[in-house]
Scaffold this motif. Structure first.
Motif, PDB file in Angstrom:
ATOM      1  N   LEU A 140       0.840  -1.197   0.000  1.00  0.00           N
ATOM      2  CA  LEU A 140       0.000   0.000   0.000  1.00  0.00           C
ATOM      3  C   LEU A 140       0.875   1.248   0.000  1.00  0.00           C
ATOM      4  CD1 LEU A 140      -2.927   1.162   0.268  1.00  0.00           C
ATOM      5  CD2 LEU A 140      -2.508   1.233   2.736  1.00  0.00           C
ATOM      6  N   MET A 141       0.666   2.120  -0.964  1.00  0.00           N
ATOM      7  CA  MET A 141       1.406   3.382  -1.041  1.00  0.00           C
ATOM      8  C   MET A 141       0.580   4.549  -0.507  1.00  0.00           C
ATOM      9  SD  MET A 141       4.160   2.195  -2.222  1.00  0.00           S
ATOM     10  CE  MET A 141       5.105   3.684  -2.527  1.00  0.00           C
ATOM     11  N   LEU A 142      -0.683   4.615  -0.915  1.00  0.00           N
ATOM     12  CA  LEU A 142      -1.557   5.704  -0.469  1.00  0.00           C
ATOM     13  C   LEU A 142      -2.978   5.184  -0.287  1.00  0.00           C
ATOM     14  CD1 LEU A 142      -0.499   8.681  -2.818  1.00  0.00           C
ATOM     15  CD2 LEU A 142       0.139   8.357  -0.422  1.00  0.00           C
ATOM     16  N   ASN A 143      -3.642   5.709   0.746  1.00  0.00           N
ATOM     17  CA  ASN A 143      -5.045   5.394   1.022  1.00  0.00           C
ATOM     18  C   ASN A 143      -5.737   6.707   1.363  1.00  0.00           C
ATOM     19  OD1 ASN A 143      -7.527   4.577   2.007  1.00  0.00           O
ATOM     20  ND2 ASN A 143      -6.707   3.651   3.883  1.00  0.00           N
ATOM     21  N   SER A 144      -6.636   7.160   0.493  1.00  0.00           N
ATOM     22  CA  SER A 144      -7.224   8.495   0.662  1.00  0.00           C
ATOM     23  C   SER A 144      -8.149   8.594   1.866  1.00  0.00           C
ATOM     24  CB  SER A 144      -7.990   8.898  -0.605  1.00  0.00           C
ATOM     25  OG  SER A 144      -9.165   8.127  -0.762  1.00  0.00           O
ATOM     26  N   ASP A 145      -8.505   7.452   2.477  1.00  0.00           N
ATOM     27  CA  ASP A 145      -9.393   7.501   3.636  1.00  0.00           C
ATOM     28  C   ASP A 145      -8.638   7.645   4.955  1.00  0.00           C
ATOM     29  OD1 ASP A 145     -12.273   7.412   4.307  1.00  0.00           O
ATOM     30  OD2 ASP A 145     -11.691   5.693   5.534  1.00  0.00           O
ATOM     31  N   GLU A 146      -7.324   7.778   4.888  1.00  0.00           N
ATOM     32  CA  GLU A 146      -6.566   8.013   6.130  1.00  0.00           C
ATOM     33  C   GLU A 146      -6.999   9.326   6.764  1.00  0.00           C
ATOM     34  OE1 GLU A 146      -2.356   7.501   6.420  1.00  0.00           O
ATOM     35  OE2 GLU A 146      -2.320   6.064   4.770  1.00  0.00           O
ATOM     36  N   ALA A 147      -6.974   9.343   8.085  1.00  0.00           N
ATOM     37  CA  ALA A 147      -7.439  10.517   8.829  1.00  0.00           C
ATOM     38  C   ALA A 147      -6.629  11.770   8.494  1.00  0.00           C
ATOM     39  CB  ALA A 147      -7.372  10.231  10.330  1.00  0.00           C
ATOM     40  N   LYS A 148      -5.338  11.610   8.203  1.00  0.00           N
ATOM     41  CA  LYS A 148      -4.503  12.787   7.929  1.00  0.00           C
ATOM     42  C   LYS A 148      -4.932  13.504   6.650  1.00  0.00           C
ATOM     43  CE  LYS A 148      -0.801  10.226   5.551  1.00  0.00           C
ATOM     44  NZ  LYS A 148       0.655   9.894   5.567  1.00  0.00           N
ATOM     45  N   TYR A 149      -5.638  12.787   5.780  1.00  0.00           N
ATOM     46  CA  TYR A 149      -6.130  13.407   4.545  1.00  0.00           C
ATOM     47  C   TYR A 149      -7.558  13.945   4.700  1.00  0.00           C
ATOM     48  CZ  TYR A 149      -2.231  10.815   2.429  1.00  0.00           C
ATOM     49  OH  TYR A 149      -0.987  10.320   2.120  1.00  0.00           O
ATOM     50  N   GLY A 150      -8.150  13.715   5.847  1.00  0.00           N
ATOM     51  CA  GLY A 150      -9.530  14.127   6.070  1.00  0.00           C
ATOM     52  C   GLY A 150     -10.515  12.983   5.972  1.00  0.00           C
ATOM     53  N   GLY A 151     -10.005  11.754   5.871  1.00  0.00           N
ATOM     54  CA  GLY A 151     -10.862  10.573   5.765  1.00  0.00           C
ATOM     55  C   GLY A 151     -11.301  10.048   7.107  1.00  0.00           C
ATOM     56  N   ASN A 152     -11.972   8.882   7.087  1.00  0.00           N
ATOM     57  CA  ASN A 152     -12.514   8.288   8.308  1.00  0.00           C
ATOM     58  C   ASN A 152     -11.552   7.333   8.985  1.00  0.00           C
ATOM     59  OD1 ASN A 152     -15.106   9.535   8.233  1.00  0.00           O
ATOM     60  ND2 ASN A 152     -15.662   8.170   6.540  1.00  0.00           N
ATOM     61  N   GLY A 153     -10.424   7.068   8.353  1.00  0.00           N
ATOM     62  CA  GLY A 153      -9.406   6.235   8.979  1.00  0.00           C
ATOM     63  C   GLY A 153      -9.566   4.742   8.768  1.00  0.00           C
ATOM     64  N   ALA A 154     -10.302   4.350   7.714  1.00  0.00           N
ATOM     65  CA  ALA A 154     -10.413   2.908   7.409  1.00  0.00           C
ATOM     66  C   ALA A 154      -9.037   2.365   7.046  1.00  0.00           C
ATOM     67  CB  ALA A 154     -11.382   2.694   6.256  1.00  0.00           C
ATOM     68  N   GLU A 155      -8.659   1.273   7.661  1.00  0.00           N
ATOM     69  CA  GLU A 155      -7.303   0.759   7.501  1.00  0.00           C
ATOM     70  C   GLU A 155      -7.221  -0.312   6.412  1.00  0.00           C
ATOM     71  OE1 GLU A 155      -5.723  -0.546  11.219  1.00  0.00           O
ATOM     72  OE2 GLU A 155      -5.750   1.459  12.120  1.00  0.00           O
ATOM     73  N   ILE A 156      -6.095  -0.296   5.727  1.00  0.00           N
ATOM     74  CA  ILE A 156      -5.753  -1.330   4.760  1.00  0.00           C
ATOM     75  C   ILE A 156      -4.382  -1.851   5.159  1.00  0.00           C
ATOM     76  CG2 ILE A 156      -5.272  -1.849   2.325  1.00  0.00           C
ATOM     77  CD1 ILE A 156      -7.048   0.504   1.554  1.00  0.00           C
ATOM     78  N   ALA A 157      -4.208  -3.159   5.117  1.00  0.00           N
ATOM     79  CA  ALA A 157      -2.914  -3.742   5.485  1.00  0.00           C
ATOM     80  C   ALA A 157      -1.802  -3.164   4.621  1.00  0.00           C
ATOM     81  CB  ALA A 157      -2.963  -5.253   5.328  1.00  0.00           C
ATOM     82  N   GLN A 158      -0.639  -2.929   5.225  1.00  0.00           N
ATOM     83  CA  GLN A 158       0.481  -2.324   4.499  1.00  0.00           C
ATOM     84  C   GLN A 158       0.967  -3.224   3.371  1.00  0.00           C
ATOM     85  OE1 GLN A 158       1.225   0.794   5.378  1.00  0.00           O
ATOM     86  NE2 GLN A 158       2.529   0.939   3.564  1.00  0.00           N
ATOM     87  N   THR A 159       0.910  -4.516   3.577  1.00  0.00           N
ATOM     88  CA  THR A 159       1.308  -5.472   2.538  1.00  0.00           C
ATOM     89  C   THR A 159       0.229  -6.544   2.414  1.00  0.00           C
ATOM     90  OG1 THR A 159       3.655  -5.137   3.059  1.00  0.00           O
ATOM     91  CG2 THR A 159       3.085  -7.077   1.751  1.00  0.00           C
ATOM     92  N   ILE A 160      -0.177  -6.828   1.188  1.00  0.00           N
ATOM     93  CA  ILE A 160      -1.178  -7.859   0.936  1.00  0.00           C
ATOM     94  C   ILE A 160      -0.591  -8.859  -0.058  1.00  0.00           C
ATOM     95  CG2 ILE A 160      -3.521  -8.363   0.157  1.00  0.00           C
ATOM     96  CD1 ILE A 160      -4.261  -5.468   0.751  1.00  0.00           C
ATOM     97  N   LYS A 161      -0.630 -10.122   0.297  1.00  0.00           N
ATOM     98  CA  LYS A 161      -0.115 -11.162  -0.602  1.00  0.00           C
ATOM     99  C   LYS A 161      -1.245 -11.661  -1.496  1.00  0.00           C
ATOM    100  CE  LYS A 161       2.970 -15.153  -0.583  1.00  0.00           C
ATOM    101  NZ  LYS A 161       2.389 -15.710  -1.824  1.00  0.00           N
ATOM    102  N   SER A 162      -0.948 -11.766  -2.771  1.00  0.00           N
ATOM    103  CA  SER A 162      -1.971 -12.224  -3.706  1.00  0.00           C
ATOM    104  C   SER A 162      -2.339 -13.676  -3.437  1.00  0.00           C
ATOM    105  CB  SER A 162      -1.480 -12.070  -5.149  1.00  0.00           C
ATOM    106  OG  SER A 162      -0.408 -12.955  -5.410  1.00  0.00           O
ATOM    107  N   GLU A 163      -3.561 -14.027  -3.838  1.00  0.00           N
ATOM    108  CA  GLU A 163      -4.067 -15.382  -3.656  1.00  0.00           C
ATOM    109  C   GLU A 163      -4.443 -15.954  -5.026  1.00  0.00           C
ATOM    110  OE1 GLU A 163      -6.701 -15.473   0.194  1.00  0.00           O
ATOM    111  OE2 GLU A 163      -7.033 -13.562  -0.841  1.00  0.00           O
TER     112      GLU A 163
END
Length: 345
Positions: A297-320
């Motif tokens: 994950l490089m950027l998530n627009s829902d982070e609180a610092k951007y004015g979002g609600n702070g929904a979290e996404i894992a920093q690394t996700i392995k494909s399945e």
């Protein structure tokens, strides 16, 4: 001859004395066509019986050859609103020789889509995908210019639907789509922090807005998009065709979600964009990915610092190995309302 020389001398003067980076030539179509905005009987055909202004064509070729030849690295941009061929083609190939063409088609489609109530976006889904179908025709620059934020058209923030927080979230998602899309980028001043008033030449832009966390968050978001753009060549290296941009899912009309990735000639450090244009929280959104491995994950627009609600996404996700979107591999994550998630792989 005197008028042409006067105009070319003016362009050279701006480059030479004021060191401007480039010039945008307004209303090019009105000069290229003899019958532009005129009725039958109000214009005279050229010597071949056509409606092309041969003198204007020759002038543009001369202008661009002089300016770009004398000042390498500068740009000449045509605001041309028709399908005139080879606006950015080489003069030697009978092109007009401009560096870029103002992509007015993309701008109108983007603005028309973004100002819709999210409920109606599913019926207008392909407004956002259409520009890629003709992307190879010219060297395009995607523009949200002064023309879009004056004369009662509203500021970019003012165009967005919903309550105040929704407007900011929509604009963050929209800017992510613009930055990820093929083509160079131009955003008019004040729109990067969401100025609420239309622009006016009679006053400075509304810097006081940055005292508000939502405006400050939008500015931070746009700045981080720019830093991503500057750092990764996949964002700009293969802009002029279809090689550097790949849709993953351009057809998720019911959810109004777009996914695509950008790549450069190396095939490494690619960036994948997943953008949600509805207020629906997708708790486990699955997207197909082009290769197996880790997605960072490089950027998530829902982070609180951007004015979002702070929904979290894992920093690394392995494909399945779950086939999805026509791909053999996929990843799943929470995609918040009006959110954009950008991954590196």
């Amino acid at each position: 001859g005197e008028v042409k020389n006067f105009l070319i001398d003016n362009a050279i003067f701006w480059m030479n004395e004021f060191h401007v980076d480039g010039l945008r030539v307004d209303a090019v179509a009105s000069m290229l066509y003899l019958d532009y905005g005129k009725k039958d009987g109000q214009w005279v055909a050229n010597k071949y019986g056509g409606n092309k202004n041969l003198e204007a064509i020759e002038f543009f070729k001369h202008l661009n050859s002089c300016v770009l030849g004398m000042f390498p690295g500068t740009v000449m941009i045509a605001e041309e609103s028709t399908a005139w061929p080879k606006v950015t083609g080489n003069v030697e190939d009978d092109g007009l020789g401009f560096s870029f063409k103002w992509n007015m088609g993309w701008m109108h489609d983007f603005c028309d889509y973004m100002k819709l109530d999210p409920y109606f976006r599913k019926d207008n889904h392909y407004k956002m995908t259409f520009a890629m179908s003709y992307n190879a025709a010219e060297n395009y620059i995607l523009v949200l210019s002064h023309d879009e934020v004056v004369h009662l058209k509203c500021s970019m923030l003012g165009k967005m639907p919903g309550y105040t927080v929704d407007k900011f979230a929509n604009l963050r998602a929209g800017y992510a789509f613009m930055m990820g899309h093929a083509g160079k980028k131009l955003l008019f001043m004040g729109q990067e922090f969401g100025q609420e008033r239309e622009w006016s030449e009679a006053r400075e832009i509304d810097w006081f807005s940055l005292e508000d966390p939502l405006h400050k968050g939008l500015q931070l978001w746009y700045g981080d998009l720019l830093r991503l753009y500057n750092k990764y060549p996949c964002m700009y290296e293969l802009d002029g065709g279809f090689e550097g941009f790949r849709w993953i899912n351009a057809d998720d009309t019911e959810k109004s979600i777009y996914s695509f990735y950008r790549q450069d000639h190396t095939g490494r450090n690619n960036l994948m964009f997943v953008i949600n244009f509805t207020p629906m929280d997708r708790g486990d959104y699955r997207v197909g990915v082009p290769r197996s491995g880790k997605y960072t994950l490089m950027l998530n627009s829902d982070e609180a610092k951007y004015g979002g609600n702070g929904a979290e996404i894992a920093q690394t996700i392995k494909s399945e190995p779950i086939p999805w979107d026509g791909q053999e591999q996929s990843i799943g994550f929470r995609l918040a309302p009006f959110a954009a998630a950008i991954f590196k792989f």
